[in-house]
Design a protein around this motif. Sequence first.
Motif, PDB file in Angstrom:
ATOM      1  N   ILE A 115     -21.988  18.210  -3.024  1.00  0.00           N
ATOM      2  CA  ILE A 115     -22.364  19.267  -2.102  1.00  0.00           C
ATOM      3  C   ILE A 115     -21.150  20.059  -1.606  1.00  0.00           C
ATOM      4  CG2 ILE A 115     -22.274  18.054   0.105  1.00  0.00           C
ATOM      5  CD1 ILE A 115     -25.264  18.960   0.425  1.00  0.00           C
ATOM      6  N   GLN A 119     -15.227  26.789  -2.555  1.00  0.00           N
ATOM      7  CA  GLN A 119     -14.394  27.445  -1.551  1.00  0.00           C
ATOM      8  C   GLN A 119     -13.412  26.462  -0.909  1.00  0.00           C
ATOM      9  OE1 GLN A 119     -17.517  28.274  -2.150  1.00  0.00           O
ATOM     10  NE2 GLN A 119     -18.184  30.100  -1.064  1.00  0.00           N
ATOM     11  N   VAL A 120     -13.822  25.185  -0.813  1.00  0.00           N
ATOM     12  CA  VAL A 120     -13.003  24.188  -0.134  1.00  0.00           C
ATOM     13  C   VAL A 120     -11.774  23.798  -0.967  1.00  0.00           C
ATOM     14  CG1 VAL A 120     -12.995  21.790   0.674  1.00  0.00           C
ATOM     15  CG2 VAL A 120     -14.944  23.250   1.197  1.00  0.00           C
ATOM     16  N   TYR A 121     -11.959  23.712  -2.297  1.00  0.00           N
ATOM     17  CA  TYR A 121     -10.878  23.102  -3.091  1.00  0.00           C
ATOM     18  C   TYR A 121     -10.343  24.013  -4.199  1.00  0.00           C
ATOM     19  CZ  TYR A 121     -14.905  22.027  -6.074  1.00  0.00           C
ATOM     20  OH  TYR A 121     -16.036  22.125  -6.843  1.00  0.00           O
TER      21      TYR A 121
ATOM     22  N   ILE B  43      -9.515  18.316  -4.232  1.00  0.00           N
ATOM     23  CA  ILE B  43      -9.891  18.031  -2.841  1.00  0.00           C
ATOM     24  C   ILE B  43      -8.739  17.317  -2.134  1.00  0.00           C
ATOM     25  CG2 ILE B  43     -11.458  16.699  -1.361  1.00  0.00           C
ATOM     26  CD1 ILE B  43     -13.672  17.293  -3.429  1.00  0.00           C
ATOM     27  N   PHE B 228     -33.125  17.880   5.413  1.00  0.00           N
ATOM     28  CA  PHE B 228     -32.439  18.262   4.176  1.00  0.00           C
ATOM     29  C   PHE B 228     -32.171  19.763   4.163  1.00  0.00           C
ATOM     30  CE2 PHE B 228     -33.264  20.268   0.034  1.00  0.00           C
ATOM     31  CZ  PHE B 228     -32.194  19.777  -0.693  1.00  0.00           C
ATOM     32  N   VAL B 231     -29.347  20.759   6.598  1.00  0.00           N
ATOM     33  CA  VAL B 231     -28.007  20.418   6.104  1.00  0.00           C
ATOM     34  C   VAL B 231     -27.590  21.347   4.967  1.00  0.00           C
ATOM     35  CG1 VAL B 231     -26.669  18.637   4.904  1.00  0.00           C
ATOM     36  CG2 VAL B 231     -28.099  18.031   6.858  1.00  0.00           C
ATOM     37  N   MET B 232     -28.501  21.536   3.992  1.00  0.00           N
ATOM     38  CA  MET B 232     -28.192  22.399   2.844  1.00  0.00           C
ATOM     39  C   MET B 232     -27.868  23.826   3.286  1.00  0.00           C
ATOM     40  SD  MET B 232     -28.254  21.196  -0.212  1.00  0.00           S
ATOM     41  CE  MET B 232     -28.678  22.603  -1.243  1.00  0.00           C
ATOM     42  N   ILE B 235     -24.543  24.240   5.264  1.00  0.00           N
ATOM     43  CA  ILE B 235     -23.360  24.232   4.393  1.00  0.00           C
ATOM     44  C   ILE B 235     -23.255  25.543   3.624  1.00  0.00           C
ATOM     45  CG2 ILE B 235     -22.292  23.115   2.394  1.00  0.00           C
ATOM     46  CD1 ILE B 235     -23.381  20.467   3.465  1.00  0.00           C
ATOM     47  N   GLN B 236     -24.394  25.990   3.076  1.00  0.00           N
ATOM     48  CA  GLN B 236     -24.402  27.251   2.325  1.00  0.00           C
ATOM     49  C   GLN B 236     -23.918  28.432   3.174  1.00  0.00           C
ATOM     50  OE1 GLN B 236     -28.413  27.813   1.034  1.00  0.00           O
ATOM     51  NE2 GLN B 236     -28.044  26.779  -0.911  1.00  0.00           N
ATOM     52  N   ASN B 239     -20.260  28.654   4.321  1.00  0.00           N
ATOM     53  CA  ASN B 239     -19.313  29.057   3.271  1.00  0.00           C
ATOM     54  C   ASN B 239     -19.505  30.491   2.824  1.00  0.00           C
ATOM     55  OD1 ASN B 239     -17.581  26.714   2.332  1.00  0.00           O
ATOM     56  ND2 ASN B 239     -19.583  25.781   2.623  1.00  0.00           N
ATOM     57  N   LEU B 286     -12.844  23.512   6.779  1.00  0.00           N
ATOM     58  CA  LEU B 286     -14.118  23.676   6.073  1.00  0.00           C
ATOM     59  C   LEU B 286     -14.609  22.338   5.513  1.00  0.00           C
ATOM     60  CD1 LEU B 286     -15.721  26.263   5.509  1.00  0.00           C
ATOM     61  CD2 LEU B 286     -14.603  26.397   3.293  1.00  0.00           C
ATOM     62  N   LEU B 287     -13.689  21.604   4.913  1.00  0.00           N
ATOM     63  CA  LEU B 287     -14.032  20.310   4.322  1.00  0.00           C
ATOM     64  C   LEU B 287     -14.563  19.352   5.387  1.00  0.00           C
ATOM     65  CD1 LEU B 287     -13.920  18.385   1.822  1.00  0.00           C
ATOM     66  CD2 LEU B 287     -11.639  17.745   2.572  1.00  0.00           C
ATOM     67  N   VAL B 290     -18.068  20.265   6.282  1.00  0.00           N
ATOM     68  CA  VAL B 290     -19.044  19.868   5.267  1.00  0.00           C
ATOM     69  C   VAL B 290     -19.285  18.360   5.322  1.00  0.00           C
ATOM     70  CG1 VAL B 290     -19.471  19.718   2.786  1.00  0.00           C
ATOM     71  CG2 VAL B 290     -18.536  21.815   3.737  1.00  0.00           C
ATOM     72  N   MET B 291     -18.189  17.589   5.460  1.00  0.00           N
ATOM     73  CA  MET B 291     -18.325  16.129   5.522  1.00  0.00           C
ATOM     74  C   MET B 291     -19.145  15.713   6.742  1.00  0.00           C
ATOM     75  SD  MET B 291     -16.982  15.375   2.833  1.00  0.00           S
ATOM     76  CE  MET B 291     -16.409  13.781   2.407  1.00  0.00           C
ATOM     77  N   ILE B 294     -22.769  16.165   5.967  1.00  0.00           N
ATOM     78  CA  ILE B 294     -23.278  15.145   5.050  1.00  0.00           C
ATOM     79  C   ILE B 294     -23.467  13.823   5.796  1.00  0.00           C
ATOM     80  CG2 ILE B 294     -22.788  13.838   2.963  1.00  0.00           C
ATOM     81  CD1 ILE B 294     -21.155  16.261   1.990  1.00  0.00           C
TER      82      ILE B 294
END
Lengths: 274, 305
Positions: A115, A119-121, B43, B228, B231-232, B235-236, B239, B286-287, B290-291, B294
Amino acid sequence: MFRERWVKISAYVLATVFAIIVIIPFLWVLTTALKTPSEISVWPPRFLPSRVTFENFIQILVRENFVRYMLNSLIVSLGSMGFVLLTSSLAGFIFAKYKFPFKNLLFTLLLATAIIPIQVYMIPIFIMVFKANMMNTYLAMIFPMTIMTFGVFFLRQNIMAIPDSLLDAARIDGAKELWIYVRIVLSLSKSALMALGIFAFSEAWANFIWPLVVVTTKNMYTTELGLAVYQRQFYIEYGAISAGAVITIIPMIIVFFILRKNILQGVTTSGMKT
Amino acid sequence: MLSHPASRLARLYSKFRQHNGFWILVALGPVYFLFAVIRIYPILETIRLSFFRYHITKKKNPFIGLRNYERLLSDDAFHAALINTIQFTIMAVLITLFLALLIAILLRSIEPVSPIFEIIFYIPVVTPWVPASVIWKWLYDPMYGLINYAISLFGIPKQGWLQEPNLIIYAIVVVAVWKMLGYYIIVFSVGLKNIPTTYLEAAEVDGASPLERLRYIILPLLRPIILFAVVMSTIQFFNVFAPVYVLTASAQGAPAYDLKVVVTEIYRNGFQYYRMGYAGAQSVVLLVFVMMMITLQFMVFRKEH
């Protein structure tokens, strides 16, 4: 779900209103693409052109070289699709039908990153491409789109449905694992491969931020990139810009209408991301 | 049980052969090699870069500890980008999911024609972000745009949708909702189709009104799918990049306000100024986000099962 009359009536009304809101922008851009400049800049706006012209399409396809951009998009999308189908079917097959140490760990690792968006990496991938002197090449454009976590998961689900007895029968006849993969697994997963292929193709076709950073010359532009750059420089030329939007969208819409059942089912079975 | 090392090795080897060890290595090895190179390494490397001053053409890229993160705290552009992104995400998620749920529920009540509507609503989903945003840029045009024409019918004067700093974020939210609505209608429709009709019929026989059935049967059963979808979509939308790139100002002077979001800041710092360590720190933000999303989904999921 509801049988009450008032619910049904409001369902029809609301769905129709939203359907019109969804459709109008497409019709508007299509008619704009067919108009002459003098008909585009009028107030109040006129919906239909009084004289249909294809000048905007010629401008964008020939003079702005979008034919080349479409070819580039096609190469990148087909390349990405090929890699995704190969890597997803191999990994999907192994995870579906074999036992080995660390299997669960490896599979979880794959899903855990599914998921996280590019953009992140993208910075380290860009540095790799830059250091390897691969900037502005098709390979660099395809590179981060060679595996798709969702694809592995999707094909694993499909391959699990193939009976083990079929594979074992082939093994007793002396078939090698590679032969089983090609002749049994791939040929029995045709419709799943097709659905995934379409999905991978359109993901690559729609990708924007990665081509934006690795492409440095116009002749390597994809249609997305070409359109985004063109509409920034010539923001007045709505006829040509609309023609560009139309030719970028049409391949996606044609594919969608041919395969709408598979695509909508794809969403339903597994929460396929867009 | 003790045995000779050589025979143990031989046994291990025959076990390896018996379980198709070579084939598994040959098939899975390249896939995981690629996976490591284009996912895992980037990452981790993004996190590492965030502690360095890194310029792609320079020989010396010194370790600077937390200095990139300190700088983030005082970077007004990044603060603005973060606030805009959060605002945009909250609005886009709430409006998209509310409308998608409403339409999905209503469509299930007109079952025979609902596929036609589902297909229409899905057309913007298959339209890539760039042409979708280009279409809307033309609709928002201050001089000849269709939207200004539509509001003029109600006597409202022309607006600079993309030029007004206060309006542009809503303008982009509209594009995002329009683009993603169809996807979440389908997602919710699946959940709704899985609700046994007997539950609803029983409630109807007992005299529950449509709203009561919605409140006490449909929404509780739909909870996992709604989670669901939250969350989806979060995140979308967090970004978001292409619509902002297309609909905002450019160096060439397309007349629009320069709205900043997190990813446009990463793009600007990383790929226009080549401050890759600093852009790395922004990517880490950003990471982490997202984490967090999740983890949130995972925790709620665990609690319920």
